[in-house]
Design an enzyme around this catalytic site. Structure first.
Site, PDB file in Angstrom:
ATOM      1  N   ARG A 121       0.835  -1.212   0.000  1.00 60.22           N
ATOM      2  CA  ARG A 121       0.000   0.000   0.000  1.00 60.22           C
ATOM      3  C   ARG A 121       0.865   1.256   0.000  1.00 60.22           C
ATOM      4  O   ARG A 121       0.552   2.246  -0.666  1.00 60.22           O
ATOM      5  CB  ARG A 121      -0.930  -0.001   1.221  1.00 60.22           C
ATOM      6  N   LYS A 157      -2.227   7.149   1.369  1.00 62.38           N
ATOM      7  CA  LYS A 157      -1.851   7.524   2.741  1.00 62.38           C
ATOM      8  C   LYS A 157      -0.770   8.604   2.667  1.00 62.38           C
ATOM      9  O   LYS A 157       0.421   8.344   2.830  1.00 62.38           O
ATOM     10  CB  LYS A 157      -1.363   6.283   3.496  1.00 62.38           C
ATOM     11  N   GLU A 182     -15.265   6.716   6.898  1.00 62.08           N
ATOM     12  CA  GLU A 182     -14.242   6.167   7.799  1.00 62.08           C
ATOM     13  C   GLU A 182     -14.070   7.060   9.008  1.00 62.08           C
ATOM     14  O   GLU A 182     -14.678   8.135   9.106  1.00 62.08           O
ATOM     15  CB  GLU A 182     -12.905   6.036   7.055  1.00 62.08           C
TER      16      GLU A 182
END
Length: 348
Positions: free
Chosen positions: A103, A197, A230
């Site tokens: 990721r 991220k 989220e």
């Protein structure tokens, strides 16, 4: 006139002091003097919270906390042009490092940052860093930056990207107490940025602060279509009254590594007949607030029960039985899961 002049002088002196014009800034005459000052700061710390750091700009692992710094002209510092990820160290093992690294590099690609090392080298650095730290329980955080070079907007003047990592000596345990949440009024990031991220966590910070000011643990984001998104740095999951485990679709939010692992492990409860199904889907606020159970899912939690949302109880307002069953599955996986999930740290 003398009294008037004296009063004016006193007023001027007061203004100067208030403006800080009388404040003298120390100039460090040598690097040794500066290092002495930095070491003075850390000498009063009983337990070193950051036992080791890696910096590609230094070209190695740093054990002295006074030297755990990054250049001020790094574009991650002044432009936010950087990405990061994490992993946990538990009982001397790195949990799900490879999933996080995958990721991490996807985020870097989306941020148009090329790594100075191949993935295998990044992995080796992180394993060696963990070993050098001697930390058996904590977190590992690492960053890829456009690198140092200048203070311009474009990274064209940066000779090379930079890789930084730090081990944080941190205690954590399985969460068994429920928390309260609120709906965030802070706008969430656009999907292009929410799904990578990156280091721009200002919306996340403001969302967390908003919740704390309202006496809650964290906030829940709802997207522009009215679907659940989220938490500020965690995924959220629900169990409806049909015994289905539901996680919001990852289309517009960060695909949590722990959340994806939970989806895999939850199939065991389906096989046992305790859960009916496991789904990654869109949920409305009404559906979510009407759930039987609710939880946050994240690396160090790994599952945190949620018992109240906007002052309304979730289900019966108590920690759910299936929530804890899912928590047990994840915790057991962290402690004694398969080798593909857990990398032993080769401590010296």
């Amino acid at each position: 006139m003398e009294n008037s002049s004296s009063y004016s002088d006193q007023k001027s002196d007061s203004l100067e002091a208030g403006n800080g014009s009388g404040f003298k800034v120390h100039v460090f005459s040598s690097s040794s003097e500066l290092l002495e000052k930095l070491h003075e700061k850390w000498s009063s710390v009983k337990k070193q919270p950051y036992p080791a750091m890696y910096s590609s700009t230094f070209g190695g692992i740093i054990l002295d906390p006074a030297m755990m710094v990054i250049p001020i002209d790094d574009h991650m510092v002044h432009r936010g042009h950087g990405v990061f990820d994490t992993a946990i160290i538990l009982n001397g093992y790195l949990y799900e490092l490879d999933a996080h690294l995958d990721r991490f590099l996807r985020s870097a690609s989306n941020a148009r940052i090329s790594s100075p090392f191949p993935q295998s080298a990044l992995r080796s650095i992180l394993v060696q860093l963990s070993a050098a730290s001697q930390c058996k329980k904590g977190t590992l955080r690492y960053w890829l930056s456009a690198g140092p070079g200048d203070f311009l907007l474009s990274p064209a003047g940066c000779p090379t990207s930079a890789f930084y990592a730090v081990v944080i000596d941190e205690d954590f345990s399985q969460c068994k107490e429920g928390v309260k949440v609120v709906t965030s009024t802070v706008p969430m990031k656009a999907p292009q940025f929410a799904t990578m991220k990156n280091v721009n966590y200002l919306p996340n910070v403001l969302s967390k602060m908003e919740a704390e000011e309202k006496g809650a643990f964290a906030s829940i984001w709802v997207d522009e279509e009215g679907y659940i998104a989220e938490g500020p740095n965690v995924n959220v999951a629900f169990i409806n009254h049909d015994k289905e485990l539901l996680l919001p679709s990852f289309d517009k939010i960060l695909s949590g590594c722990t959340a994806k692992r939970l989806l895999e492990l939850a199939s065991k409860l389906v096989e046992q007949g305790r859960l009916k199904d496991v789904k990654n889907t869109n949920l409305t606020v009404e559906e979510a607030k009407g759930a039987a159970e609710m939880m946050f899912v994240g690396s160090t939690l790994p599952v945190l029960p949620i018992i109240s949302w906007d002052e309304q109880p979730i289900g019966d307002g108590k920690v759910g039985e299936l929530t804890m069953a899912l928590s047990d599955l994840l915790w057991d996986d962290m402690v004694a899961g398969p080798e593909v999930q857990r990398i032993p740290v080769p401590y010296v």
